[in-house]
Design a protein around this motif. Structure first.
Motif, PDB file in Angstrom:
ATOM      1  N   ALA A  22      28.557  31.718 163.232  1.00  0.00           N
ATOM      2  CA  ALA A  22      29.636  32.549 163.757  1.00  0.00           C
ATOM      3  C   ALA A  22      29.933  32.194 165.208  1.00  0.00           C
ATOM      4  CB  ALA A  22      29.267  34.023 163.634  1.00  0.00           C
ATOM      5  N   ALA A  23      28.884  31.956 165.994  1.00  0.00           N
ATOM      6  CA  ALA A  23      29.099  31.589 167.396  1.00  0.00           C
ATOM      7  C   ALA A  23      29.801  30.240 167.504  1.00  0.00           C
ATOM      8  CB  ALA A  23      27.755  31.550 168.128  1.00  0.00           C
ATOM      9  N   GLY A  24      29.435  29.295 166.644  1.00  0.00           N
ATOM     10  CA  GLY A  24      30.104  27.998 166.659  1.00  0.00           C
ATOM     11  C   GLY A  24      31.559  28.100 166.245  1.00  0.00           C
ATOM     12  N   TRP A  25      31.844  29.001 165.313  1.00  0.00           N
ATOM     13  CA  TRP A  25      33.230  29.209 164.893  1.00  0.00           C
ATOM     14  C   TRP A  25      34.065  29.748 166.057  1.00  0.00           C
ATOM     15  CZ3 TRP A  25      36.365  28.218 160.813  1.00  0.00           C
ATOM     16  CH2 TRP A  25      37.548  28.950 160.735  1.00  0.00           C
ATOM     17  N   LEU A  26      33.544  30.731 166.767  1.00  0.00           N
ATOM     18  CA  LEU A  26      34.283  31.283 167.902  1.00  0.00           C
ATOM     19  C   LEU A  26      34.449  30.249 169.009  1.00  0.00           C
ATOM     20  CD1 LEU A  26      33.003  34.956 168.316  1.00  0.00           C
ATOM     21  CD2 LEU A  26      35.172  34.144 167.355  1.00  0.00           C
ATOM     22  N   ALA A  27      33.458  29.381 169.179  1.00  0.00           N
ATOM     23  CA  ALA A  27      33.587  28.327 170.186  1.00  0.00           C
ATOM     24  C   ALA A  27      34.750  27.400 169.853  1.00  0.00           C
ATOM     25  CB  ALA A  27      32.282  27.544 170.288  1.00  0.00           C
ATOM     26  N   ALA A  28      34.930  27.087 168.562  1.00  0.00           N
ATOM     27  CA  ALA A  28      36.065  26.254 168.160  1.00  0.00           C
ATOM     28  C   ALA A  28      37.383  26.989 168.364  1.00  0.00           C
ATOM     29  CB  ALA A  28      35.913  25.833 166.699  1.00  0.00           C
ATOM     30  N   LEU A  29      37.376  28.319 168.135  1.00  0.00           N
ATOM     31  CA  LEU A  29      38.601  29.111 168.305  1.00  0.00           C
ATOM     32  C   LEU A  29      39.011  29.181 169.763  1.00  0.00           C
ATOM     33  CD1 LEU A  29      40.699  31.126 166.993  1.00  0.00           C
ATOM     34  CD2 LEU A  29      39.061  32.927 167.576  1.00  0.00           C
ATOM     35  N   LEU A  78      44.951  30.277 159.779  1.00  0.00           N
ATOM     36  CA  LEU A  78      44.095  29.311 160.460  1.00  0.00           C
ATOM     37  C   LEU A  78      43.823  28.171 159.490  1.00  0.00           C
ATOM     38  CD1 LEU A  78      41.514  31.742 162.119  1.00  0.00           C
ATOM     39  CD2 LEU A  78      43.376  30.533 163.274  1.00  0.00           C
ATOM     40  N   ARG A  79      44.062  26.952 159.931  1.00  0.00           N
ATOM     41  CA  ARG A  79      43.866  25.780 159.078  1.00  0.00           C
ATOM     42  C   ARG A  79      42.754  24.894 159.634  1.00  0.00           C
ATOM     43  NH1 ARG A  79      47.874  25.317 155.290  1.00  0.00           N
ATOM     44  NH2 ARG A  79      49.823  26.455 155.712  1.00  0.00           N
ATOM     45  N   VAL A  80      41.959  24.345 158.716  1.00  0.00           N
ATOM     46  CA  VAL A  80      40.883  23.408 159.056  1.00  0.00           C
ATOM     47  C   VAL A  80      40.908  22.286 158.031  1.00  0.00           C
ATOM     48  CG1 VAL A  80      38.422  23.131 159.526  1.00  0.00           C
ATOM     49  CG2 VAL A  80      39.490  25.358 159.859  1.00  0.00           C
ATOM     50  N   ASP A  81      40.826  21.070 158.491  1.00  0.00           N
ATOM     51  CA  ASP A  81      40.797  19.948 157.548  1.00  0.00           C
ATOM     52  C   ASP A  81      39.521  19.988 156.713  1.00  0.00           C
ATOM     53  OD1 ASP A  81      43.211  18.936 158.352  1.00  0.00           O
ATOM     54  OD2 ASP A  81      42.348  17.542 159.819  1.00  0.00           O
ATOM     55  N   GLU A 125      35.409  21.366 165.330  1.00  0.00           N
ATOM     56  CA  GLU A 125      35.335  21.174 166.768  1.00  0.00           C
ATOM     57  C   GLU A 125      36.555  21.798 167.437  1.00  0.00           C
ATOM     58  OE1 GLU A 125      34.865  17.083 167.641  1.00  0.00           O
ATOM     59  OE2 GLU A 125      33.005  16.860 166.507  1.00  0.00           O
ATOM     60  N   SER A 126      36.480  21.908 168.749  1.00  0.00           N
ATOM     61  CA  SER A 126      37.606  22.443 169.501  1.00  0.00           C
ATOM     62  C   SER A 126      38.842  21.576 169.265  1.00  0.00           C
ATOM     63  CB  SER A 126      37.256  22.455 170.995  1.00  0.00           C
ATOM     64  OG  SER A 126      38.337  22.938 171.755  1.00  0.00           O
ATOM     65  N   GLY A 127      39.911  22.196 168.850  1.00  0.00           N
ATOM     66  CA  GLY A 127      41.134  21.465 168.542  1.00  0.00           C
ATOM     67  C   GLY A 127      41.319  21.190 167.071  1.00  0.00           C
ATOM     68  N   GLN A 128      40.248  21.344 166.260  1.00  0.00           N
ATOM     69  CA  GLN A 128      40.376  21.142 164.815  1.00  0.00           C
ATOM     70  C   GLN A 128      40.727  22.424 164.085  1.00  0.00           C
ATOM     71  OE1 GLN A 128      36.563  19.403 163.789  1.00  0.00           O
ATOM     72  NE2 GLN A 128      37.408  17.326 163.908  1.00  0.00           N
ATOM     73  N   LEU A 129      40.627  23.549 164.757  1.00  0.00           N
ATOM     74  CA  LEU A 129      41.005  24.834 164.163  1.00  0.00           C
ATOM     75  C   LEU A 129      42.440  25.116 164.582  1.00  0.00           C
ATOM     76  CD1 LEU A 129      39.941  27.228 162.522  1.00  0.00           C
ATOM     77  CD2 LEU A 129      39.150  28.253 164.642  1.00  0.00           C
ATOM     78  N   CYS A 142      47.852  32.635 169.318  1.00  0.00           N
ATOM     79  CA  CYS A 142      48.410  33.927 169.692  1.00  0.00           C
ATOM     80  C   CYS A 142      47.386  35.022 169.409  1.00  0.00           C
ATOM     81  CB  CYS A 142      49.704  34.187 168.935  1.00  0.00           C
ATOM     82  SG  CYS A 142      49.462  34.460 167.156  1.00  0.00           S
ATOM     83  N   ARG A 143      47.683  36.237 169.851  1.00  0.00           N
ATOM     84  CA  ARG A 143      46.719  37.334 169.672  1.00  0.00           C
ATOM     85  C   ARG A 143      46.463  37.648 168.207  1.00  0.00           C
ATOM     86  NH1 ARG A 143      51.575  39.278 171.553  1.00  0.00           N
ATOM     87  NH2 ARG A 143      52.610  40.969 170.372  1.00  0.00           N
ATOM     88  N   HIS A 144      47.468  37.390 167.350  1.00  0.00           N
ATOM     89  CA  HIS A 144      47.300  37.695 165.925  1.00  0.00           C
ATOM     90  C   HIS A 144      46.351  36.688 165.268  1.00  0.00           C
ATOM     91  CE1 HIS A 144      51.450  38.940 167.190  1.00  0.00           C
ATOM     92  NE2 HIS A 144      50.907  40.112 166.834  1.00  0.00           N
ATOM     93  N   ALA A 145      46.561  35.399 165.549  1.00  0.00           N
ATOM     94  CA  ALA A 145      45.651  34.386 165.005  1.00  0.00           C
ATOM     95  C   ALA A 145      44.250  34.536 165.604  1.00  0.00           C
ATOM     96  CB  ALA A 145      46.205  32.989 165.269  1.00  0.00           C
ATOM     97  N   ALA A 146      44.182  34.932 166.878  1.00  0.00           N
ATOM     98  CA  ALA A 146      42.872  35.145 167.498  1.00  0.00           C
ATOM     99  C   ALA A 146      42.143  36.310 166.835  1.00  0.00           C
ATOM    100  CB  ALA A 146      43.040  35.396 168.992  1.00  0.00           C
TER     101      ALA A 146
END
Length: 275
Positions: A22-29, A78-81, A125-129, A142-146
């Protein structure tokens, strides 16, 4: 592969993520955010229950998010390859090599060292989300996607295997047994290993069936002829032959209704001394 849906989180206090995933996911966000203000507003939206039911499918997470009026909600994605097939092959190979990893997956956990062992990065990674939203804001995210991203982190806290679905693979596929090799894929073997065992009945049906009658006791002392036992890594052939001989002797004694012989390893704590 089917998408999975999750009910909306009710309003409550702001949550702090607990797990590595979860922490890694938020770091990417947050890593690619151009402004921290929408991130803070998105976190408040998530805590206030402004995110609707979440749908997770391979490479895509979607939900409606509003600013306080559910009738004017925005559609956020939210899209991720997905990971390539080669990465999944490395992950499944790492699972096969470590029984502890498979046990963790069966318990609903995702070992943090699994990706490191396989050399595969499960977390984006940062930029892939990549966030998308039909609101007029220019923020990224935006605040909604966040808000949606924050609640996905909560889901990963409770069910880390969802990360497998996000990256393109149903978690049940990781737990499925490997495909049986075809005859063309099976190497030809010679010698004792190619001989069939018993009458060829699979172990499952044999144990599930009703036991048959015992064979007629032998008229004389039973003679056991052991098949050749080729060496194999991790197997002490001498000990194995001794155990087979003792088992045959005890079986013969039981059939003859006599006292079974006492094995050498039962009289000594040092184990068998050989055939």
């Amino acid at each position: 592969m089917n998408a999975r849906g999750f009910p909306a989180f009710p309003a409550g206090p702001t949550r702090r993520v607990r797990s590595y995933w979860a922490a890694g996911w938020l770091a990417a966000l947050t890593g690619a955010a151009l402004d921290t203000q929408p991130l803070r507003r998105g976190r408040r939206h998530a805590a206030r229950g402004h995110v609707g039911p979440i749908t997770i499918s391979p490479g895509r997470i979607a939900a409606t998010v509003h600013d306080g009026d559910p009738e004017q909600a925005h559609h956020s994605v939210l899209r991720v390859d997905p990971l390539p097939q080669a990465d999944w092959d490395r992950l499944t190979a790492a699972l096969a090599a470590r029984s502890g990893h498979l046990a963790a997956l069966l318990a609903g956990q995702l070992p943090t060292e699994l990706a490191e062992t396989a050399g595969v990065r499960l977390l984006p990674e940062s930029g892939q989300l990549l966030p998308e939203c039909d609101c007029p804001d220019w923020d990224h995210p935006c605040r909604h996607a966040a808000a949606l991203g924050h609640q996905v982190a909560w889901l990963l806290d409770a069910e880390p295997l969802l990360l497998s679905l996000i990256r393109g693979r149903d978690p049940r596929d990781l737990l499925a047994p490997p495909t049986e090799p075809t005859e063309a894929d099976t190497p030809t073997r010679t010698g004792p290993r190619a001989c069939p065992v018993g009458d060829g009945t699979p172990a499952g049906p044999a144990y599930a069936g009703a036991p048959g009658p015992l064979p007629r006791p032998p008229d004389g002392p039973a003679r056991v002829t052991l098949p050749p036992l080729p060496p194999d890594p991790g197997v002490d052939v001498a000990v194995l032959r001794e155990r087979i001989r003792l088992a045959a002797d005890r079986a013969a004694a039981l059939l003859a209704d006599t006292a079974p012989p006492q094995p050498g390893w039962a009289r000594s704590s040092r184990g068998p001394t050989g055939p």
